[in-house]
Motif scaffolding. Structure first.
Motif, PDB file in Angstrom:
ATOM      1  N   ARG A  15      27.267 -19.543 -35.195  1.00 48.06           N
ATOM      2  CA  ARG A  15      25.847 -19.348 -34.904  1.00 48.06           C
ATOM      3  C   ARG A  15      25.660 -18.477 -33.660  1.00 48.06           C
ATOM      4  N   ARG A  16      26.536 -18.680 -32.673  1.00 51.94           N
ATOM      5  CA  ARG A  16      26.436 -17.892 -31.438  1.00 51.94           C
ATOM      6  C   ARG A  16      26.620 -16.399 -31.725  1.00 51.94           C
ATOM      7  N   VAL A  17      27.629 -16.051 -32.515  1.00 51.77           N
ATOM      8  CA  VAL A  17      27.874 -14.644 -32.840  1.00 51.77           C
ATOM      9  C   VAL A  17      26.740 -14.098 -33.703  1.00 51.77           C
ATOM     10  N   PHE A  18      26.260 -14.907 -34.650  1.00 48.15           N
ATOM     11  CA  PHE A  18      25.152 -14.466 -35.508  1.00 48.15           C
ATOM     12  C   PHE A  18      23.915 -14.121 -34.678  1.00 48.15           C
ATOM     13  N   ALA A  19      23.660 -14.887 -33.607  1.00 46.84           N
ATOM     14  CA  ALA A  19      22.461 -14.664 -32.790  1.00 46.84           C
ATOM     15  C   ALA A  19      22.482 -13.267 -32.170  1.00 46.84           C
ATOM     16  N   THR A  20      23.632 -12.866 -31.639  1.00 48.87           N
ATOM     17  CA  THR A  20      23.738 -11.521 -31.065  1.00 48.87           C
ATOM     18  C   THR A  20      23.630 -10.462 -32.149  1.00 48.87           C
ATOM     19  N   CYS A  21      24.254 -10.719 -33.290  1.00 47.39           N
ATOM     20  CA  CYS A  21      24.186  -9.753 -34.393  1.00 47.39           C
ATOM     21  C   CYS A  21      22.747  -9.527 -34.845  1.00 47.39           C
ATOM     22  N   ARG A  22      21.958 -10.594 -34.936  1.00 53.34           N
ATOM     23  CA  ARG A  22      20.558 -10.439 -35.343  1.00 53.34           C
ATOM     24  C   ARG A  22      19.815  -9.547 -34.355  1.00 53.34           C
ATOM     25  N   ARG A  23      20.071  -9.755 -33.064  1.00 55.80           N
ATOM     26  CA  ARG A  23      19.396  -8.950 -32.047  1.00 55.80           C
ATOM     27  C   ARG A  23      19.794  -7.480 -32.138  1.00 55.80           C
ATOM     28  N   LEU A  24      21.046  -7.222 -32.539  1.00 56.78           N
ATOM     29  CA  LEU A  24      21.545  -5.850 -32.619  1.00 56.78           C
ATOM     30  C   LEU A  24      21.310  -5.215 -33.981  1.00 56.78           C
ATOM     31  N   GLY A  25      20.781  -5.984 -34.934  1.00 59.51           N
ATOM     32  CA  GLY A  25      20.528  -5.444 -36.258  1.00 59.51           C
ATOM     33  C   GLY A  25      21.747  -5.395 -37.153  1.00 59.51           C
ATOM     34  N   SER A  37      29.296 -26.868 -46.121  1.00 51.84           N
ATOM     35  CA  SER A  37      28.319 -26.086 -46.889  1.00 51.84           C
ATOM     36  C   SER A  37      26.874 -26.355 -46.479  1.00 51.84           C
ATOM     37  N   GLY A  38      26.587 -27.528 -45.932  1.00 49.80           N
ATOM     38  CA  GLY A  38      25.221 -27.852 -45.560  1.00 49.80           C
ATOM     39  C   GLY A  38      24.893 -27.637 -44.098  1.00 49.80           C
ATOM     40  N   LEU A  39      25.801 -27.061 -43.328  1.00 52.13           N
ATOM     41  CA  LEU A  39      25.564 -26.886 -41.897  1.00 52.13           C
ATOM     42  C   LEU A  39      24.718 -25.645 -41.615  1.00 52.13           C
ATOM     43  N   PRO A  40      24.071 -25.619 -40.448  1.00 49.79           N
ATOM     44  CA  PRO A  40      23.140 -24.526 -40.144  1.00 49.79           C
ATOM     45  C   PRO A  40      23.756 -23.137 -40.164  1.00 49.79           C
ATOM     46  N   PHE A  41      25.019 -22.988 -39.756  1.00 45.47           N
ATOM     47  CA  PHE A  41      25.578 -21.637 -39.676  1.00 45.47           C
ATOM     48  C   PHE A  41      25.651 -20.963 -41.042  1.00 45.47           C
ATOM     49  N   VAL A  42      25.795 -21.743 -42.098  1.00 47.66           N
ATOM     50  CA  VAL A  42      25.850 -21.169 -43.444  1.00 47.66           C
ATOM     51  C   VAL A  42      24.473 -20.641 -43.842  1.00 47.66           C
ATOM     52  N   ALA A  43      23.441 -21.431 -43.547  1.00 48.20           N
ATOM     53  CA  ALA A  43      22.077 -21.026 -43.908  1.00 48.20           C
ATOM     54  C   ALA A  43      21.607 -19.828 -43.090  1.00 48.20           C
ATOM     55  N   GLU A  44      22.089 -19.699 -41.854  1.00 52.70           N
ATOM     56  CA  GLU A  44      21.610 -18.632 -40.981  1.00 52.70           C
ATOM     57  C   GLU A  44      22.246 -17.280 -41.279  1.00 52.70           C
ATOM     58  N   ALA A  45      23.381 -17.265 -41.958  1.00 54.07           N
ATOM     59  CA  ALA A  45      24.055 -16.002 -42.263  1.00 54.07           C
ATOM     60  C   ALA A  45      23.306 -15.255 -43.364  1.00 54.07           C
ATOM     61  N   ASP A  46      23.386 -13.937 -43.333  1.00 55.54           N
ATOM     62  CA  ASP A  46      22.783 -13.139 -44.400  1.00 55.54           C
ATOM     63  C   ASP A  46      23.539 -13.303 -45.706  1.00 55.54           C
TER      64      ASP A  46
END
Length: 649
Positions: A15-25, A37-46
């Protein structure tokens, strides 16, 4: 340029890495096991790719599956996170061989620092102080520390205080290292009794330029694993800090380091000397304290370095580092009990008030980097850390106060955590004074809880349960709870490990001896105790399939989990005397006895593995093993009867 990045990890670091990636596009790809499979990091990924199975060896440690997932999902880069494959040179090579960008140091740097023996040699040549034990140690050289060359997390580590134990401890460490890391190489170095763990954050561009972003103190540890980290290190002389920074710079320059890394030192406050421990060739768990002090996104820097290394732009960070003007403290919130035994189960409620999640901003506040949310299942397959709670402020005193308040106000229900211990640590005079060492936590006495507050919490829980029962009635809803025309005795509610709570239902509400009941609902209770009004929030949870009810009570000073004792016991729930119950869900690793064998109290009957740790189940008394109900490889639930030892008459 990186367009789509796969994170070869799970939970909060994904989730931490995804947050920076979202900001950078940058688009993101998650890989996940079945258990995750039900954890937040799975749902937050594209995009998300399933890795069939649950065990790390079948999922997150499978280089072939992770690289295949990156190619299949269209990723053009891979970030390893920390743990799992993050310091695996073969994985780094496999990623680059597949034509993908590796967000991390070169395989050669990983290998150079991966062997502690080779790393110490390189550091000596670079002029970095190292600990060296004599070839033929004497009593004067004691104590000594045996360490695994490829080790980490305290495994393959032994303290030797007597020379006649040295050979035996070397063999024990070698066997443990071989089992844990597949490499039985060990070495011996002097053991500093009152040492502090101080580490320095570096970022290298692979071309000789190294950015140094101050130091962190990670001395508060249990079983050689960090619990509290902070930046900058408290009570550290400025000249010593400068020398640490320069030593870390030389260490990174010695291997032309590329990316974010951490150089760890053992600091002896009595002599103000420090010694190289190891270099972690990855992002550290505790990186947020450095980010918040320096107002710098380390993941952003990692991505920039990786892109520059691939010829996509240039890296322009300055080496004129400014002194930090803030202080940040991080605590690791673990699902574990007071004995450090990992816990699992459903995280009924997980609410920690915060200003930021995975980001930067402001002069003070609370940041929470979590891998879980309310309703998630905490499994037995992985590390027991739920979240990192970080406080930052203009000074250390304010940062401590903010963090204590955030932990006390947090609502965490469903699994036992170390939240209470963290509050005790942060308010301990030794920690407040900045005088902690790596052995302090395990040597400090456990604080006794406040009996009055404990009893009031139990009373509040009983009243919530009574109010829940009243609210669920479908008839006579206007009649007060437990109303009796002729009162013969009080109502009674009993929780495991506590004295019964007796109460009366009157026209004016609930009455309890010793306290004044001001307000009651299934989720809120207000009491007056010794002239002081106290408030409690809570939650009544019905455990399925047993139907046992639990009440979670959050007060101003502490939180408690109360399990109701049913008035009548179902005979089917009874267990035979001498039954050995699984202390947690897990996998049976070994069964060391067979039915019919005589055992004495303390003999190991079987070994369980949960959350990367092994736990022995021993005979409670002298007797005979009459039943063995499991075999190696079996998955067991918490409370399951594993074996029965009939006590000797």
């Amino acid at each position: 340029m990186i367009n789509r990045l796969l994170v070869a990890n799970r939970g909060e670091i994904a989730r931490r890495v995804f947050a920076t990636c979202r900001r950078l596009g940058i688009e993101t790809v998650a890989v996940h096991s079945d258990a995750d499979s039900g954890l937040p990091f799975v749902a937050e990924a594209d995009h998300a790719v399933r890795l069939p199975g649950n065990a790390p060896a079948d999922t997150y440690l499978r280089i072939d599956l992770v690289v295949e997932a990156a190619l299949k999902s269209g990723a053009d880069a891979v970030h390893p996170g920390y743990g799992f494959l993050s310091e695996n040179a073969d994985f780094a090579r496999a990623v680059t061989d597949a034509g993908l960008t590796w967000v991390g140091p070169s395989p050669e740097s990983i290998e150079a620092m991966g062997s502690k023996v080779e790393a110490k040699r390189l550091m000596r040549e670079a002029g970095v102080p190292t600990l060296e034990a004599p070839d033929d140690p004497t009593e004067v050289d004691l104590p000594l520390l045996v360490k695994a060359s490829a080790g980490g997390g305290g495994r393959g580590m032994r303290i030797v205080r007597s020379l006649d134990r040295l050979d035996a401890e070397i063999e024990a460490a070698r066997a443990e290292a071989e089992s844990a890391f597949g490499d039985g190489t060990v070495f011996v170095e002097p053991y500093v009794e009152r040492g502090r763990h101080v580490e320095v954050q570096v970022v290298g561009d692979g071309r000789g330029q190294v950015l140094v972003l101050g130091e962190r103190d990670c001395s508060v540890q249990r079983r050689h694993q960090k619990v509290v980290e902070e930046a900058p290190a408290p009570e550290l002389d400025g000249d010593v800090a400068d020398a640490l920074h320069e030593a870390a710079r030389r260490a990174a320059e010695a291997i032309s380091y590329c990316g974010a890394g951490t150089v760890e030192f053992l600091y002896d406050p009595d002599t103000e000397r420090f010694f190289f421990l190891e270099m972690n060739t990855r992002l550290q768990v505790e990186h947020p304290v450095t980010e918040l002090v320096w107002d710098t996104d380390l993941v952003d820097l990692q991505l920039a370095v990786a892109e520059a290394a691939n010829g996509a732009g240039t890296l322009g960070f300055s080496t004129s580092e400014d002194a930090p003007q803030r202080h940040a403290i991080e605590v690791r919130l673990y699902a574990e009990d007071a004995a450090y035994v990992p816990q699992s189960g459903r995280l009924v409620t997980f609410e920690v008030d915060h200003d930021l999640a995975f980001g930067l901003g402001g002069e003070r506040g609370i940041r929470v980097d979590s891998g879980f949310a309310s309703g998630n299942e905490v499994s037995t397959f992985y590390d027991a850390m739920l979240a990192k709670v970080v406080s930052w402020a203009p000074n250390r005193e304010q940062a401590i106060r903010q963090l204590v308040a955030a932990l006390k106000r947090a609502r965490i229900h469903g699994v036992t955590t170390n939240r209470e211990q963290l509050v005790e640590i942060l308010t301990d005079p030794v920690f407040v004074a900045g005088e902690m060492t790596t052995t302090w936590l395990e040597s400090r006495p456990i604080s006794a809880e406040s009996p009055s507050d404990s009893r009031a919490s139990v009373v509040a829980g009983a009243l919530m349960l009574a109010a829940e029962d009243a609210a669920r009635r479908t008839v006579q809803q206007g009649v007060p709870a437990a109303w009796r025309n002729v009162v013969s005795q009080p109502q009674r509610i009993t929780f495991e490990g506590h004295e019964p709570v007796e109460w009366w239902g009157t026209r004016d509400g609930f009455v309890v001896d010793g306290v004044t009941v001001l307000e009651v609902s299934p989720t809120h209770v207000r009491l007056e105790v010794d002239g002081v009004t106290v408030q409690y929030d809570g939650l009544v949870d019905v455990q399925r399939p047993s139907g046992t009810r639990e009440v979670y009570v959050d007060g101003a000073l502490r939180s408690v989990r109360l399990r109701e004792v049913p008035r009548f016991t179902d005979p089917a729930d009874a267990v035979a005397s001498g039954s050995l119950l699984a202390p947690m869900p897990g996998t049976v690793v070994a069964v060391t006895v067979e039915a019919g064998r005589e055992v004495v109290a303390g003999d190991v009957v079987l070994v369980l593995e949960a959350m990367k740790m092994q736990h022995t189940v021993t005979a409670p008394h002298d007797g005979t093993v009459t039943e063995i109900n499991v075999e190696p490889g079996a998955q067991v639930a918490s409370g399951e009867v594993l074996a029965v030892v009939e006590e000797k008459a």
